[in-house]
Design a protein around this motif. Structure first.
Motif, PDB file in Angstrom:
ATOM      1  N   PHE B 583      -5.838  -6.544   2.593  1.00  0.00           N
ATOM      2  CA  PHE B 583      -5.050  -6.278   3.315  1.00  0.00           C
ATOM      3  C   PHE B 583      -4.154  -4.189   2.732  1.00  0.00           C
ATOM      4  N   VAL B 584      -4.143  -3.813   2.202  1.00  0.00           N
ATOM      5  CA  VAL B 584      -3.964  -2.382   1.866  1.00  0.00           C
ATOM      6  C   VAL B 584      -5.211  -1.844   2.314  1.00  0.00           C
ATOM      7  N   GLY B 585      -4.957  -0.586   2.659  1.00  0.00           N
ATOM      8  CA  GLY B 585      -6.370   0.168   3.081  1.00  0.00           C
ATOM      9  C   GLY B 585      -7.447  -0.245   3.763  1.00  0.00           C
ATOM     10  N   GLN B 586      -7.337  -1.442   4.504  1.00  0.00           N
ATOM     11  CA  GLN B 586      -8.104  -1.919   4.963  1.00  0.00           C
ATOM     12  C   GLN B 586      -9.077  -0.665   6.282  1.00  0.00           C
TER      13      GLN B 586
END
Lengths: 444, 750
Positions: B583-586
């Motif tokens: 979910f980070v930097g998707q």
């Protein structure tokens, strides 16, 4: 860490927008408004869209939102938002839309101080109040270099919570032991869960840099070899005003867990079980604790509720005070749920007043003063309107609220509070006990 | 008076507001200027573009009024991008302020400078930063420490060239705990964005310093230090023991995030200390974890998700604490759901009675979703604790007798799972069959039909029941259709006399009138099996074979993922139970991956020279934008145009894009797990397939949290597959004339 802090009102208007990193862009406000405020389906305080995470807390009529873009520390984010609420309350009395609108400059100033590049800094109210104030007056003082170097020393020092030059003519310390007693009782009268969340609030008005030592009748804190006293707590904790009870009579209390204000030297507590600290000036929460054994329940409630056909519900609720007759509880309020389709109610009470509150679907029974060992009864009848679509009544629990002075449900007592200071002054200490209802629920 | 005017700014914008503000900003009266600045900031908050006022606001920067200075700085931080050239005018004030005798002003200057992300400003930062890092006031030093992280974000090369990282590393030894904490914070931020710099290397010396600062710095500083300690790989057992010993007292801190960070730190280092010692630490961390459950609901939620993880690793740390997790009537739903899961996890044969009474209570509440989860929990407990299964079944029967539609349906699904683990509850089947008309969900219908098929020999009217379903075969959901098919075949094999006509009807309906290939295929498989006249027992042994019993229906994470998540305790990742990459930097994950690969290559080349490596990394990050724009379409939310505000929209093409992004709404939505809707409708086939894997392995699949639906079907499907192998008839039956032939075959059978 945090990329930005946003504050919204219930209509979704953006009241505060403070970006701490370049990745928090103004458009995010619109996205939060659309996705959370105007979306009735949201059932979680955390929402991630793309790589942007919104963590929000609702307080009064405002939303406080933290925006993060990384795998942030969620516990820290929420704890910080709650700290922000606490700060707001102590600055403005009430932290709501009105307060935010009227003080937005100050809030920006605060945010600038307590967060740097998204990392929380010093959030101690007392220290912040020294140089960020509601009137612009004091910040003029902060402009003089000597004062502000003193302020900054305090803001970063090992005793970031205390000024060094405090003087009082009369040295006093007030200790309030406040317990919230939680109860969950089943319909059959068995206690499903009973525990106490206690807090010890101290108001210290002491000169200089006093070192305090604090002792309770806690089994953890007492010498562990003294096991004979440990069993005594079964016979009802304290009876009568707390100060009189001796250690032997009171027995000792088992605390499941305790949490301390950051002024308490945790290392010392861990090794020697001594609570020792240099208190902040004024009021602060010294410790919180939890007790689950031998909880004295101040009230016993016996409800008899009968649904007669589909048109009537009969209540007979008896409540008995379980504490010494010398004590009394004040502001006892008993909320008795009624079905959603209640048309009217009639109630009779042996003490206090009962009233039907249709907006909450409750019969509210108020007893302003409830002396120990007495017992009162309410008889009521709710007439129901007939409904075409018969839906089962979920029977929410009866809930109580009250407060009793000089009574602790856990049986906790303050054994001593010693103050050591260089100038060796004598100080006066006051101890007060109070028990309130936390979530005191009785199913029926 | 000023209040009212400020509040007025929230009203509908008047005409020529910018004009009025400008007039105020250049007024000759100081108070009017200040008021105008406040109004400008207010307009900025409301999302209005007040960048046009930049020069006028800037004129007010040189002031003795600290409050006004802060406001101007705030404005500058927001709009510096729009007028990079004009920023140069502010530099002088900043440099002057950074030498002010007042430490508050020095700190303010250096703090703000780091937030003005303009190349020109960066050029002038070097000197003030160097000075403030060595300032006499700890307040200024701690601010400067964070500023290094800001500078690194802007221009890593410059940070390295000037030796700021080394200065920061030295500052871990600072006498002031807050400076230590902020230096650690800055370094760990740098090392997370650019691991090749090796900015934060914990040595025995720095370890000692950090442990010392731990007891004295602010609560937030403690969190940072604890997390850094948690990531540190100790050299020997002694060191781990030492860390645990020093960190454990933090369990008693009033701030839940400190407690969680301490738990994380001890939990990760505990692996290396002796088992006895580890046990005492586990015992020590239980009460603080329980205390977290009485904090604010949001914090509670985070704590509960983390407790869930800890319990999966150490199932018995909270054995005696069941009551703490009882739901309060007013708990928000996300907390209630999580509490339910945890209660099931800590259920054992001693507390099961209590738990069942409580679950039954929940099952009678009104929130439908919660009630369903409560019923499901009863089933999970039954399968988890054998001795309690009878009580659970009785509780479920009580619930079925309430006749509340959704309770009954959920209970039947759950009972089907119980049948799969424990034989001997056939006695309750008549009760179940009574509710047949109330079931309207495919899941519940499928479950009941499976039960009827499985115990066809014991249900006298099984034929009638199934007959009813066969009549409406084509109106059913495909999940239910599959079960009807299987159940009828089972009935036929068990009592051929009763179901001859039925089996023909259902096969006919499934092959000739059905559009779903899965249903058709399954029908064909059965048809073929039944046509195999040579060996009747083969068909029986395939279709009626013993199914492997279910071990558990409680979902748990795969061990590798669990270990990974335990390292992320108290972060978002631990709340979602997903690794951070998900979910980070998707949106620009592709670009990130490219960048990472490039960095790795660079490290290979220049391992001994971190300076060059970092410079190269900087070059890579400079080259990312083109890659980003490709990904824009994929995820508009993540466009990082570095555009704080679309100042002059016509100049930059980004202006239009960022307009779009508001409209774009949700590109990818990662809803918190507890909030997700449970309904596994429609993915029945997937469930079935998962069931196949579950059957071959020991445990039930974990991915679908409501582990049901698959139960019956899975075994059947497996039978189907093995049937294909065994039947010896290699030519697959295509639809059309083949089906006619098959019909004949089956006729012959009779």
């Amino acid at each position: 860490m945090l990329s930005g802090i946003l504050v919204f009102n219930q209509k979704g208007e953006n009241l505060i927008f403070r970006a701490f990193r370049s990745d928090c862009r103004p458009r995010l406000a619109d996205i939060f408004r659309i996705q959370v405020i105007s979306n009735p389906q949201v059932r979680s305080p955390i929402l991630t869209l793309g790589s942007t995470t919104f963590s929000h807390v609702k307080h009064e009529n405002i939303y406080l939102v933290a925006v993060t873009k990384s795998n942030a520390n969620a516990a820290l984010v929420f704890e910080f938002l709650y700290r922000l609420i606490l700060l707001g309350k102590s600055y403005f009395g009430k932290f709501d839309e009105e307060a935010v609108k009227n003080n937005f400059v100050l809030i920006y100033e605060l945010l600038d101080e307590i967060l740097d590049f998204g990392y929380p800094q010093n959030t101690e109210t007392d220290t912040l109040k020294m140089y960020i104030t509601t009137e612009g007056v004091k910040s003029a003082i902060a402009n003089s270099p000597t004062d502000s170097s003193r302020i900054t020393m305090q803001a970063t020092g090992a005793l970031s919570w205390r000024r060094s030059d405090i003087k009082y003519r009369k040295n006093e310390a007030f200790v309030d032991v406040i317990e919230d007693v939680n109860l969950l009782m089943s319909a059959t009268g068995t206690v499903l869960r009973a525990d106490v969340n206690g807090q010890i609030v101290m108001r210290a008005y002491l000169t200089g840099t006093p070192e305090c030592k604090f002792g309770l009748n806690d089994r953890l804190l007492l010498d562990t070899g003294d096991s004979s006293g440990g069993k005594g707590s079964k016979n009802g904790g304290i009876s009568g005003p707390g100060g009189k009870a001796t250690r032997a009579a009171a027995g000792s209390v088992t605390l499941e867990d305790c949490q301390f204000h950051q002024c308490v030297k945790l290392g010392r507590f861990d090794s020697d079980r001594i609570i020792s600290f240099v208190p902040p000036d004024g009021e602060f929460e010294l410790m919180r604790y939890r007790a689950t054994e031998n909880v004295n329940l101040p009230f016993k409630v016996q409800p008899i509720v009968r649904e007669i056909g589909t048109t009537k519900v009969e209540y007979s609720v008896a409540i008995k005070a379980n504490y010494s007759s010398k004590l009394f509880a004040s502001n006892v309020v008993i909320r008795i749920p009624t079905p959603l389709n209640t048309a009217k109610t009639t109630e009779r009470t042996s003490q206090g007043r009962a009233k039907y509150e249709p907006e909450h679907n409750n019969i509210v029974w108020k007893i302003p003063r409830f002396s120990g060992q007495s017992e009162f009864v309410l008889n009521a009848e709710a007439t129901l309107t007939s409904m075409t679509h018969q839906k089962a009544w979920s029977r929410p629990p009866i809930s109580l609220s009250f407060s009793i002075l000089m009574f602790t449900s856990s049986g906790l007592l303050v054994r001593y509070l010693k103050v050591f200071e260089k100038s060796d002054y004598s100080s006066v200490k006051w101890v007060r006990y109070m028990t309130r209802a936390g979530s005191y629920e009785i199913r029926f | 008076m000023a209040m009212n005017k400020i509040r007025g700014a929230f009203a509908v914008p008047r005409k020529g507001e910018t004009f009025e503000l400008r007039a105020g900003l250049v007024s000759q009266y100081a108070y009017e200027r200040k008021e105008s600045i406040q109004k400008t900031i207010m307009a900025m908050t409301l999302g209005k573009d007040v960048s046009a006022l930049f020069p006028d606001v800037l004129k007010n920067i040189a002031t003795g009024d600290l409050e006004q200075k802060k406001l101007v700085y705030l404005y500058l931080m927001n709009y510096a991008k729009s007028h990079p050239d004009l920023c140069i005018l502010a530099v002088n004030t900043f440099v002057q302020d950074s030498e002010d005798p007042n430490p508050l002003i020095r700190a303010l200057a250096i703090r703000t400078m780091g937030c003005i992300r303009v190349e020109k400003m960066v050029d002038y930062m070097e000197e003030p930063l160097r000075k403030t890092l060595r300032d006499e006031s700890p307040y200024v030093r701690k601010t400067a420490a964070i500023c290094v992280a800001k500078l690194f974000d802007l221009n890593p090369g410059m940070c390295l060239e000037n030796g700021f990282l080394e200065m920061l590393q030295e500052m871990i030894g600072d006498p002031n705990p807050m400076v230590v904490a902020n230096s650690v914070t800055a370094l760990s931020e740098i090392v997370h964005t650019a691991p090749e710099t090796k900015a934060l290397q914990v040595t025995p010396n720095t370890l000692r310093k950090m442990l010392m600062a731990l007891n004295e710095c602010t609560e937030w500083g403690r969190v940072t230090i604890l997390c850094t300690l948690a990531e540190y790989r100790t050299a020997d057992v002694k060191e781990s023991e030492h860390i645990c010993e020093r960190v454990a007292p933090q369990f008693q801190h009033a701030n839940p995030s400190v407690v969680l960070a301490a738990v994380k730190c001890v939990f990760l280092h505990m692996k290396y200390v002796g088992p006895e010692l580890a046990k005492t630490y586990l015992k020590k961390m239980a009460p603080p974890l329980v205390t977290l459950v009485s904090s604010a609901p949001e914090v509670q939620y985070v704590a509960l998700r983390n407790i869930d993880l800890l319990l999966q690793k150490q199932p018995d740390i909270l054995n005696k604490e069941l009551r703490v997790f009882f739901c309060k009537y007013n708990d928000p739903p996300y907390v209630k759901f999580q509490k339910l899961e945890i209660m099931v996890r800590i259920a054992n044969d001693r507390n099961v009675d209590q738990l069942l009474a409580e679950l039954k209570e929940y099952a009678l509440e009104v929130d439908m979703d919660f009630v369903r989860r409560a019923v499901r929990a009863i089933g999970q407990v039954a399968i988890k604790i054998e001795t309690a299964s009878e009580k659970c079944v009785n509780t479920l029967l009580d619930l079925i007798n309430t006749k509340v539609n959704y309770v009954v349906q959920e209970a039947i699904v759950v009972i089907k799972d119980i049948f799969r683990k424990y034989p001997g509850y056939e006695g309750i089947i008549p009760t179940l069959c009574q509710c047949i008309d109330e079931l309207d969900e495919p899941n519940a219908r499928a479950a009941l039909i499976w039960i009827v098929g499985e115990y066809a020999e014991k249900i006298s009217n099984a034929g009638d029941i199934l007959g009813g379903f066969v009549d409406g075969f084509n109106e059913e959901f495909s999940q239910t259709q599959l079960q009807i098919l299987t159940a009828v075949v089972k009935l036929f094999l068990k009592r051929p006399d009763k179901a001859q006509g039925l089996v023909q009807r259902v096969l006919q309906a499934a092959t000739a009138e059905n559009d779903n290939p899965d249903v058709r295929d399954r029908a064909y498989i059965y048809w073929r099996l039944l046509s195999n006249t040579s060996d009747q027992d083969a068909t029986k042994s395939i279709v009626l074979s013993d199914k492997p019993p279910i071990v558990t229906t409680i979902s748990s994470l795969p061990p590798a993922l669990l270990d990974r998540l335990l390292q992320e305790l108290s972060t978002l990742s631990s709340v979602y139970h997903k690794p951070p990459e998900q979910f980070v930097g998707q949106g620009r994950f592709g670009a990130d991956a490219v960048q990472r690969a490039a960095i790795e290559e660079q490290i290979q080349n220049a391992r001994e020279n971190p300076l060059a490596a970092a410079a190269a990394a900087a070059a890579v990050s400079g080259a990312t934008p083109p890659a980003q724009t490709q990904n824009n379409v994929e995820n508009l939310l993540d466009i990082d145009f570095d555009g704080g505000a679309p100042a002059s929209a016509s100049k930059e093409p980004t202006g239009q894009m960022s307009g779009l992004e508001g409209l774009a709404g949700t590109p990818v939505r990662v809803q918190s797990p507890a909030g997700g809707a449970p309904a596994p409708q429609g993915n029945n086939n997937l469930d079935d397939l998962l069931g196949v894997f579950g059957d071959s392995g020991a445990a039930q699949p974990s991915s679908s949290s409501p582990a049901n639906g698959g139960g019956g079907g899975s075994a059947d499907l497996m039978n189907g597959f093995s049937g294909l192998d065994l039947s010896g008839n290699t030519s697959p039956a295509p639809a059309g004339d083949q089906s006619k032939k098959s019909t004949q075959d089956i006729m012959d059978l009779f």
